[in-house]
Design a protein around this motif. Structure first.
Motif, PDB file in Angstrom:
ATOM      1  N   VAL A   1      -6.489   2.320   6.521  1.00 13.78           N
ATOM      2  CA  VAL A   1      -6.211   0.908   6.778  1.00 13.78           C
ATOM      3  C   VAL A   1      -6.853   0.541   8.111  1.00 13.78           C
TER       4      VAL A   1
ATOM      5  N   LEU B   1       0.846  -1.189   0.000  1.00 12.77           N
ATOM      6  CA  LEU B   1       0.000   0.000   0.000  1.00 12.77           C
ATOM      7  C   LEU B   1       0.885   1.243   0.000  1.00 12.77           C
TER       8      LEU B   1
ATOM      9  N   TRP C   1      -8.370  -2.057   3.488  1.00 15.71           N
ATOM     10  CA  TRP C   1      -7.934  -0.714   3.115  1.00 15.71           C
ATOM     11  C   TRP C   1      -8.997  -0.107   2.206  1.00 15.71           C
TER      12      TRP C   1
END
Length: 258
Positions: free
Chosen positions: A185, A175, A195
């Motif tokens: 998240v 990410l 997420w």
């Protein structure tokens, strides 16, 4: 979503993912897609099997099934995918506005499957980043948080957030949040990891499913995070992180990720 193998309520996790995809329609209803990983690592890209037409595609790559369409997520999503979703260790979703047709007349919605020196990656981008070009660079990285952060700092514009999976390691998700695009998240009480492009969507999931979040945070701008299954309990853990300075701020919007 990165699913904990110890979760006792896999159906709730799947419900949350579908709701996140539907909520992401507020970012765009022109294209949508979902990538469901089987958990099987692959070492080379295989020719996909499935169907493709002007409206979208349903393709099975080695270790991953990708369903996309030129429509809202709620229309691209199909109930017959639910059995695979219920057992998939890792899932990426993406929605976006309809973009102009390219010269060859074909445009695939995300998530994008991008080849590399090895198995390649599957990724979804929220913002103005040239998603395929960035994913190609990430697909050929030697590994490690420092290398990822260096590449992201050089290639990812400020107005972007990115989620991707190396097909050789389908138990890990990467990410990245540049700037001016949110990326939240969360971890629920059964240690499943989620997420989303908007933290409000997580609150809606909490209200309308059995999922209860233990923690939820907004990643700082210029953050790279790698999470994966592992450790003595096999549950999702943060495996590495690094900071980076986003490249020159981009313009425009592409998609929302979940």
């Amino acid at each position: 979503m990165l699913r904990s193998p110890a979760a006792e309520d896999p159906g709730a996790v799947s419900d949350a993912l579908v709701i996140l995809g539907t909520l992401a329609e507020e970012r765009g209803r022109g294209t949508a897609g979902i990538a469901l990983f089987t958990g099987r690592a692959v070492t080379s890209a295989a020719a996909p099997a499935g169907t493709r037409d002007a409206r979208g595609c349903d393709l099975s790559y080695d270790g991953c099934r990708v369903v996309t369409g030129r429509a809202a997520f709620s229309r691209v999503w199909r109930p017959e995918l639910l059995p695979l979703l219920d057992v998939a260790p890792l899932v990426l979703g993406c929605t976006g506005r309809t973009a102009p047709e390219p010269p060859d007349g074909r445009r695939d919605a995300g998530p994008l499957v991008v080849p590399g020196a090895g198995a390649g990656v599957v990724g979804a981008c929220d913002g103005g980043a040239p998603a395929e070009r960035v994913l190609r660079l990430l697909a050929d990285l030697p590994g490690g948080a420092a290398a990822a952060a260096e590449t992201l700092g050089a290639a990812l514009p400020g107005r972007a957030a990115l989620a991707w999976v190396d097909r050789a390691r389908p138990d890990r998700v990467h990410l990245a949040r540049a700037a001016r695009r949110p990326l939240a998240v969360a971890v629920d009480t059964e240690q499943n990891l989620y997420w989303a492009s908007d933290p409000r969507w997580l609150r809606t999931v909490r209200r309308h499913t059995r999922v209860r979040f233990a923690t939820a945070v907004m990643l700082r701008e210029g953050t790279y995070l790698r999470a994966g299954l592992g450790g003595p309990d096999g549950r999702p853990h943060v495996l590495g992180s690094a900071g980076f300075t986003p490249a020159a701020r981009g313009a425009g919007e592409f998609a929302a990720t979940a």
